[in-house]
Design a protein around this motif. Structure first.
Motif, PDB file in Angstrom:
ATOM      1  N   LEU A  48     -29.345  23.708  30.136  1.00 36.13           N
ATOM      2  CA  LEU A  48     -28.354  25.458  30.410  1.00 36.13           C
ATOM      3  C   LEU A  48     -29.060  25.853  28.789  1.00 36.13           C
ATOM      4  CD1 LEU A  48     -27.258  27.149  32.640  1.00 36.13           C
ATOM      5  CD2 LEU A  48     -25.456  26.848  31.349  1.00 36.13           C
ATOM      6  N   GLN A  49     -28.528  24.319  28.278  1.00 36.93           N
ATOM      7  CA  GLN A  49     -27.530  24.705  26.188  1.00 36.93           C
ATOM      8  C   GLN A  49     -29.255  23.477  26.197  1.00 36.93           C
ATOM      9  OE1 GLN A  49     -25.616  20.523  25.961  1.00 36.93           O
ATOM     10  NE2 GLN A  49     -24.046  22.067  26.023  1.00 36.93           N
ATOM     11  N   ILE A  50     -30.360  23.676  26.577  1.00 37.88           N
ATOM     12  CA  ILE A  50     -31.247  23.675  25.550  1.00 37.88           C
ATOM     13  C   ILE A  50     -31.878  25.446  26.275  1.00 37.88           C
ATOM     14  CG2 ILE A  50     -34.208  22.902  26.250  1.00 37.88           C
ATOM     15  CD1 ILE A  50     -33.268  20.467  27.180  1.00 37.88           C
ATOM     16  N   TYR A  51     -32.248  25.986  26.899  1.00 44.98           N
ATOM     17  CA  TYR A  51     -32.122  27.356  27.057  1.00 44.98           C
ATOM     18  C   TYR A  51     -31.387  28.308  25.651  1.00 44.98           C
ATOM     19  CZ  TYR A  51     -35.545  26.228  30.758  1.00 44.98           C
ATOM     20  OH  TYR A  51     -36.471  26.055  31.213  1.00 44.98           O
ATOM     21  N   ILE A  52     -30.670  27.474  25.705  1.00 39.29           N
ATOM     22  CA  ILE A  52     -29.171  28.966  25.004  1.00 39.29           C
ATOM     23  C   ILE A  52     -29.889  28.473  23.581  1.00 39.29           C
ATOM     24  CG2 ILE A  52     -27.254  29.506  24.398  1.00 39.29           C
ATOM     25  CD1 ILE A  52     -26.920  29.877  26.723  1.00 39.29           C
ATOM     26  N   GLY A  53     -29.863  27.006  23.289  1.00 40.84           N
ATOM     27  CA  GLY A  53     -30.759  26.809  22.032  1.00 40.84           C
ATOM     28  C   GLY A  53     -31.879  27.755  21.786  1.00 40.84           C
ATOM     29  N   VAL A  54     -32.322  27.300  22.639  1.00 39.25           N
ATOM     30  CA  VAL A  54     -34.439  28.247  22.240  1.00 39.25           C
ATOM     31  C   VAL A  54     -33.913  29.776  21.773  1.00 39.25           C
ATOM     32  CG1 VAL A  54     -36.374  29.108  23.913  1.00 39.25           C
ATOM     33  CG2 VAL A  54     -35.084  26.981  23.600  1.00 39.25           C
ATOM     34  N   VAL A  55     -33.078  30.667  23.017  1.00 33.12           N
ATOM     35  CA  VAL A  55     -33.187  32.364  23.345  1.00 33.12           C
ATOM     36  C   VAL A  55     -32.561  32.460  21.834  1.00 33.12           C
ATOM     37  CG1 VAL A  55     -31.088  34.243  24.238  1.00 33.12           C
ATOM     38  CG2 VAL A  55     -32.848  32.474  25.139  1.00 33.12           C
TER      39      VAL A  55
ATOM     40  N   PHE B 265     -16.790  27.924  21.664  1.00 29.40           N
ATOM     41  CA  PHE B 265     -16.860  28.786  21.439  1.00 29.40           C
ATOM     42  C   PHE B 265     -17.748  29.513  19.985  1.00 29.40           C
ATOM     43  CE2 PHE B 265     -12.238  30.712  21.889  1.00 29.40           C
ATOM     44  CZ  PHE B 265     -12.404  30.954  23.801  1.00 29.40           C
ATOM     45  N   LEU B 266     -17.718  28.541  19.341  1.00 29.01           N
ATOM     46  CA  LEU B 266     -18.749  28.042  18.206  1.00 29.01           C
ATOM     47  C   LEU B 266     -20.497  29.000  17.817  1.00 29.01           C
ATOM     48  CD1 LEU B 266     -18.552  27.735  15.418  1.00 29.01           C
ATOM     49  CD2 LEU B 266     -20.098  25.619  15.121  1.00 29.01           C
ATOM     50  N   LEU B 267     -21.219  28.099  19.091  1.00 32.35           N
ATOM     51  CA  LEU B 267     -22.362  28.789  19.320  1.00 32.35           C
ATOM     52  C   LEU B 267     -22.396  30.120  19.356  1.00 32.35           C
ATOM     53  CD1 LEU B 267     -25.442  28.207  19.101  1.00 32.35           C
ATOM     54  CD2 LEU B 267     -26.033  27.470  21.241  1.00 32.35           C
ATOM     55  N   PRO B 268     -21.802  30.764  20.792  1.00 32.38           N
ATOM     56  CA  PRO B 268     -22.399  32.050  20.901  1.00 32.38           C
ATOM     57  C   PRO B 268     -21.450  32.847  19.937  1.00 32.38           C
ATOM     58  CG  PRO B 268     -20.242  31.112  22.516  1.00 32.38           C
ATOM     59  CD  PRO B 268     -21.101  29.784  21.462  1.00 32.38           C
ATOM     60  N   SER B 269     -20.054  32.660  18.742  1.00 32.57           N
ATOM     61  CA  SER B 269     -20.364  33.884  18.413  1.00 32.57           C
ATOM     62  C   SER B 269     -20.574  33.726  17.182  1.00 32.57           C
ATOM     63  CB  SER B 269     -18.224  32.613  17.271  1.00 32.57           C
ATOM     64  OG  SER B 269     -19.303  31.805  16.726  1.00 32.57           O
ATOM     65  N   PHE B 270     -21.631  33.227  17.092  1.00 34.81           N
ATOM     66  CA  PHE B 270     -22.575  33.159  16.584  1.00 34.81           C
ATOM     67  C   PHE B 270     -23.764  34.252  16.543  1.00 34.81           C
ATOM     68  CE2 PHE B 270     -21.180  30.088  12.901  1.00 34.81           C
ATOM     69  CZ  PHE B 270     -21.518  30.686  11.913  1.00 34.81           C
TER      70      PHE B 270
ATOM     71  N   VAL C 182     -25.147  37.236  30.313  1.00 35.62           N
ATOM     72  CA  VAL C 182     -25.928  36.824  31.834  1.00 35.62           C
ATOM     73  C   VAL C 182     -26.878  35.324  31.741  1.00 35.62           C
ATOM     74  CG1 VAL C 182     -28.731  37.867  32.605  1.00 35.62           C
ATOM     75  CG2 VAL C 182     -26.025  39.407  31.933  1.00 35.62           C
ATOM     76  N   ILE C 183     -27.795  34.621  30.927  1.00 34.04           N
ATOM     77  CA  ILE C 183     -28.514  34.450  31.046  1.00 34.04           C
ATOM     78  C   ILE C 183     -27.165  32.854  31.701  1.00 34.04           C
ATOM     79  CG2 ILE C 183     -29.569  32.421  29.346  1.00 34.04           C
ATOM     80  CD1 ILE C 183     -30.207  34.915  27.235  1.00 34.04           C
ATOM     81  N   GLN C 184     -26.510  32.576  31.000  1.00 31.42           N
ATOM     82  CA  GLN C 184     -25.910  31.289  31.681  1.00 31.42           C
ATOM     83  C   GLN C 184     -25.297  31.080  32.888  1.00 31.42           C
ATOM     84  OE1 GLN C 184     -22.910  29.340  29.824  1.00 31.42           O
ATOM     85  NE2 GLN C 184     -23.273  29.883  27.479  1.00 31.42           N
ATOM     86  N   LYS C 185     -24.877  33.100  33.906  1.00 34.25           N
ATOM     87  CA  LYS C 185     -24.265  32.515  35.147  1.00 34.25           C
ATOM     88  C   LYS C 185     -25.733  32.433  35.719  1.00 34.25           C
ATOM     89  CE  LYS C 185     -20.479  33.828  36.897  1.00 34.25           C
ATOM     90  NZ  LYS C 185     -19.770  32.277  37.235  1.00 34.25           N
ATOM     91  N   GLY C 186     -26.839  33.431  35.429  1.00 30.22           N
ATOM     92  CA  GLY C 186     -28.176  33.337  36.116  1.00 30.22           C
ATOM     93  C   GLY C 186     -28.446  31.678  35.720  1.00 30.22           C
TER      94      GLY C 186
ATOM     95  N   ALA D 286     -23.210  39.579  23.555  1.00 37.51           N
ATOM     96  CA  ALA D 286     -22.103  38.571  24.265  1.00 37.51           C
ATOM     97  C   ALA D 286     -22.372  38.874  26.207  1.00 37.51           C
ATOM     98  CB  ALA D 286     -20.674  39.101  24.637  1.00 37.51           C
ATOM     99  N   ILE D 287     -22.873  39.736  26.769  1.00 37.21           N
ATOM    100  CA  ILE D 287     -23.698  40.135  28.109  1.00 37.21           C
ATOM    101  C   ILE D 287     -24.932  39.965  27.863  1.00 37.21           C
ATOM    102  CG2 ILE D 287     -24.807  42.118  29.306  1.00 37.21           C
ATOM    103  CD1 ILE D 287     -22.090  44.074  28.501  1.00 37.21           C
ATOM    104  N   LEU D 288     -25.664  39.218  26.769  1.00 33.23           N
ATOM    105  CA  LEU D 288     -26.958  38.991  27.210  1.00 33.23           C
ATOM    106  C   LEU D 288     -26.386  37.036  27.701  1.00 33.23           C
ATOM    107  CD1 LEU D 288     -29.828  38.615  27.341  1.00 33.23           C
ATOM    108  CD2 LEU D 288     -29.933  37.790  24.594  1.00 33.23           C
ATOM    109  N   ASN D 289     -25.640  36.614  26.515  1.00 33.20           N
ATOM    110  CA  ASN D 289     -24.997  35.025  26.363  1.00 33.20           C
ATOM    111  C   ASN D 289     -24.570  35.116  28.088  1.00 33.20           C
ATOM    112  OD1 ASN D 289     -24.776  32.483  25.500  1.00 33.20           O
ATOM    113  ND2 ASN D 289     -22.747  33.305  25.080  1.00 33.20           N
TER     114      ASN D 289
END
Lengths: 547, 360
Positions: free
Chosen positions: B331-338, B282-287, B316-320, B311-314
């Motif tokens: 996936l984690q690398i990409y989320i971090g970069v985003v 939860f932590l990263l998405p919460s921010f 969409v990226i994960q699912k995509g 939240a939608i963007l988060n």
């Protein structure tokens, strides 16, 4: 070296801060710089230290041994100085010890002293050289401090000494001390005076900016007095002056009397706010005062006398240890600003507008209605429209200039921000307003408008406690003037709105002189400083006993 | 939905005579600097890219329904962080507040055989109490919220593990109350009145909608929410304006805890298990959600709509990326970069706002 400033002029928008100041600073003297708030002291300091550029006049540096022919203050010769910034002033040998300490708490004493010229070897700080430099500076002051101790662990007095040593580290020939003892005990102050005398005896120039007359008479040799941006006394020898004469110089006789007071206050009316022998945890002792509806009580005193702190105690932000607080004749205890506001209708317009008065990044409308949301809310919901209605009322009444209710408060000018921080209390329908330094940092025109506004509020029946260090302001507005010194009331006078008489009486109270005996008391006698000073101020006086 | 950071301020000269306030809404930052506009654009672009590369991205059962369930959880998680960001505080205990609340719900279902709603209430109650505790510690000690909630998270991590080991045989409660499975797997499409069936929206979605509306109204219109924002804007001025700052701090943290409780319960329902691992991501998405949406880390302004978009963007990226068969690590690398890019844009926005003298 000798520093001569001639006919300095500095103009800020709306204010002529300096309007012909001449000051002659000679080596081997302690030169006091006196003047009431707003007389131009800070501006002069900022010019001497390269922070501001003068709009007129010259600064000249005369090397040692050079004698000005004729005119003592303004003779030709020497090198004219043009400071591009504080660094230039430092290079010219001018060091300053500011009121607010500019030390790095986590650094050691040695590092702080050497901070502005860290000795380096091969790109790294040369720690041994740092210690040598610091040791040398402290030795010059004959002060012993642990070089390796972090500054954070020092007492305020020790920090002050580190500041002085820091100024010496840059080879300062002229040291400006701005209110150096405002946070020191009397013993610590004496120690600092001894250091100041030592610096003088080494042939340096020490400029002492102070509000404390006793201090000035104790350590200074000569004095320059500023009033309304002019130097009204230039380098007079203090030995020939009495305190009363100095006070007269500070007050002057030139003020026009202004008619804004003259309200009819019913002296039998129940006081809106009354303090009965109130002592606080903040150090106030037995403070008693009364403000009636429709009346302005001016509370005058020097910065640090404990006036704002008294207001905070009334609001429940500081503990009242004894005495009684009465609102509308009934004894009350107040625990929070919210309680003061909602139960007792007391509002407080703070002196620190930007830090405490308004919410810079919130809308103008929210800034004004923050005190009344509980009343505006219907089923817990506050509508923008009802807020805007409240705002509109005060925009007209106070003449607040804004582009719309959603404008951010931070975009408004200082005067308009001040009106916002007043408006929120008017919106809350306060019966008592404590207004703290309402016109600090506000231009002259807006200031006059503000004064009219405050007078108008009192005529409307508000009880106003006006805390101000601006004596003309207090004399203009107040019905009575209470004077506070060292957290105690030292007197209260009825205001006759004649600046000349009032200012003299008030300033004598501030400086601890009774109104009648002022002239009788010669300044230097009580402190043991020599009374041998003459109008010849050039030569250092040998054999001055160190306190 | 209410949006509490709309840049309504103007850049007009302070001394200019007052024009009609109506025009002021349009001025301020350029439209492209509005984080909500940018988010919508990015979401649309990503959806186009992903569905071009993998047509199954638009498959209702495979992608859209589970994604909505995901978004439901992360909207609430984002709101939980937003509740304290409003103060300029942080809640690093969001994961474990959620975990502890989920445990409370699971406990009532498993040991007390309580109905679905009672478990939800238990989760909300526990979350609120823990949040209020965090707020209390922050106001009483004066310690930074970052440190307090970090320590609290650590403590709760151990507590939750301990509780599960005491009260369950394994690491999760296995009994499920009536209605839980329906809530997890059904959509409104499964319920028909004659020939008309509902849209393919999971049953949990309305819960997030309610949370969004309530939090939005709170910060936009209520005295409580506004006072919390004022505390976030300038705590000193708030205190001197008669706002009970300590109480507001505790209330904001309690609200954060309440939303953590809701998020934990929702995730447990979605997963079909009340386990100690609830909330661990939860932590990263919460921010991510509120900050992408334009909520200021410094406090004083929040954007509820932006949180939804974030939240939608988060999601969409994960699912995509998931459909494109990226590994979890990638996936984690990409989320971090985003996140880093988004925060940099946030900074750009501030610089712009500074130059123009308006609210970011």
């Amino acid at each position: 070296m000798r520093l001569i400033a001639t006919d300095l002029v500095k103009v800020f928008p709306g204010v002529r801060a300096l309007d012909g100041v001449t000051i002659d600073l000679r080596p081997g003297t302690v030169h006091a710089l006196l003047g009431e708030n707003g007389a131009g002291k800070s501006t002069l300091i900022k010019i001497l230290t390269g922070v501001h550029k003068p709009d007129g006049g010259t600064l000249r540096l005369v090397p040692d041994g050079w004698q000005a022919p004729g005119d003592a203050a303004g003779g030709a010769g020497g090198r004219e100085l043009h400071f591009g910034g504080p660094a230039d002033a430092q290079l010219a040998g001018i060091g300053v010890v500011h009121q607010e300490r500019n030390l790095v708490p986590a650094f050691s004493v040695a590092e702080n002293i050497a901070l502005q010229r860290m000795p380096r070897s091969r790109g790294l700080v040369d720690r041994a050289a740092v210690r040598r430099l610091a040791q040398g500076c402290l030795a010059e002051l004959e002060v012993e401090l642990d070089l390796d101790r972090p500054v954070a662990e020092l007492s305020v007095a020790q920090m002050q000494l580190v500041e002085v040593a820091k100024a010496l580290a840059t080879d300062s020939r002229l040291l400006l001390l701005d209110e150096p003892t405002s946070a020191l005990t009397s013993e610590e102050s004496d120690h600092l005076y001894a250091v100041v005398r030592r610096l003088r005896d080494q042939g340096r120039i020490v400029v002492l900016v102070s509000h404390k007359l006793e201090e000035v008479f104790a350590v200074a040799d000569t004095v320059t007095v500023l009033r309304d941006g002019r130097s009204v006394a230039r380098g007079l020898a203090l030995g020939n002056l009495t305190r009363s004469q100095v006070v007269d110089l500070m007050v002057g006789r030139a003020h026009a009397d202004i008619e804004l007071g003259a309200r009819s206050v019913d002296p039998r009316a129940t006081p809106a706010l009354e303090l009965e022998a109130v002592s606080t945890a903040g150090g106030h002792r037995d403070v008693s005062l009364v403000v009636r509806p429709g009346e302005i009580l001016g509370l005058y005193g020097l910065v640090g006398a404990g006036r704002s702190e008294l207001a905070r105690a009334v609001l429940g932000l500081d503990t009242i240890t004894s005495g009684r607080l009465l609102v509308g004749g009934r004894p009350v205890t107040i625990g929070s600003v919210g309680q003061a506001l909602r139960e007792h209708r007391i509002g407080y317009v703070t002196e620190n507008r930007k830090e405490e008065g308004i919410f810079l990044e919130q809308t103008v409308s929210r800034n004004v209605t923050v005190t009344v949301w509980d009343r505006l809310a219907r089923w817990g919901v506050v509508r923008d429209r009802s807020e805007d209605t409240v705002l509109a009322r005060y925009v007209d009444r106070l003449g607040i200039r804004l582009s719309g209710p959603r404008q951010l408060a931070g975009q408004l000018s200082g005067g308009n921000q001040q009106k916002l921080s007043l408006a929120k209390w008017l919106a809350a329908d306060c019966a008592v307003l404590i207004i703290d330094e309402p016109t600090v940092g506000i231009d002259v025109r807006t200031k006059a408008a503000f004064h009219e506004l405050i007078a108008e509020l009192a005529e409307g029946g508000l009880a106003i406690l006006l805390i101000s260090s601006d004596l003309p302001e207090v004399v203009t507005l107040a019905d009575r003037i209470a004077v506070m010194r060292d957290h105690q009331l030292v007197g209260e006078v009825d205001n006759d709105h004649h600046y000349t008489t009032m200012s003299g009486r008030v300033i004598r109270l501030v400086h601890g002189e009774s109104q009648e005996s002022g002239a009788a008391e010669a300044g230097a006698s009580e402190t043991g400083a020599p009374e041998t000073g003459t109008l010849e101020t050039g030569a250092p006086r040998p054999g001055v006993p160190a306190a | 939905m209410p949006d509490t950071t709309t840049s309504t301020a103007s850049q007009a000269e302070p001394e200019a005579p007052a024009p009609a306030p109506v025009d002021q809404r349009r001025r301020g930052l350029p439209w492209w600097a509005n984080p909500r506009v940018g988010l919508v654009a990015v979401v649309v672009a990503l959806v186009a890219i992903f569905s071009g590369l993998r047509p199954s991205f638009l498959d209702v059962d495979l992608t859209l329904v589970p994604m909505q369930a995901d978004i439901t959880v992360f909207v609430v998680v984002g709101l939980a962080q937003l509740a304290v960001l409003s103060l300029g505080h942080m809640n690093l205990a969001v994961p474990r507040m959620a975990a502890l609340s989920a445990f409370a719900a699971g406990f009532t279902y498993d040991k007390l055989h309580a109905p679905l709603v009672v478990g939800l209430l238990a989760a909300l109650l526990v979350g609120t109490l823990v949040g209020a505790l965090a707020g209390g510690i922050i106001t009483w000690t004066g310690v930074n919220s970052f440190v307090v909630t970090l320590a609290l998270d650590f403590g709760l991590l151990g507590l939750v593990a301990l509780l599960y080991s005491w009260f369950t045989s394994g690491v999760a409660f296995s009994l499920h109350p009536d209605g839980m499975d329906a809530l997890r797997s059904d959509t409104f499409n499964d319920y028909c009145a004659g020939p008309i069936c509902g849209p393919p929206v999971p049953l949990v979605v309305p819960i997030a909608v309610v949370a969004l509306v309530v939090v939005g109204v709170l910060f936009r219109f209520s005295r409580l929410g506004r006072e919390i924002l004022m505390c976030g804007s300038n705590a000193r001025a708030a205190l001197l304006s008669g706002i009970p700052v300590s109480r507001r701090v505790i209330q904001a943290h309690a609200l954060s805890g309440l939303l953590c409780g809701l998020a934990g319960w929702l995730l447990a329902i979605n997963n079909g298990a009340f386990s100690a691992s609830v909330g661990e991501n939860f932590l990263l998405p919460s921010f991510l959600a509120p900050v992408l949406g334009g909520t200021l880390l410094a406090g004083g302004a929040v954007s509820v709509v932006g949180t939804l978009l974030g939240a939608i963007l988060n999601s969409v990226i994960q699912k995509g990326l998931n459909l494109l068969q990226f590994e979890v690590d990638q996936l984690q690398i990409y989320i971090g970069v985003v996140l880093l890019v988004a925060l940099s844009l946030d900074r750009v926005r501030h610089v712009l706002a500074d130059r123009r003298g308006v609210r970011p």
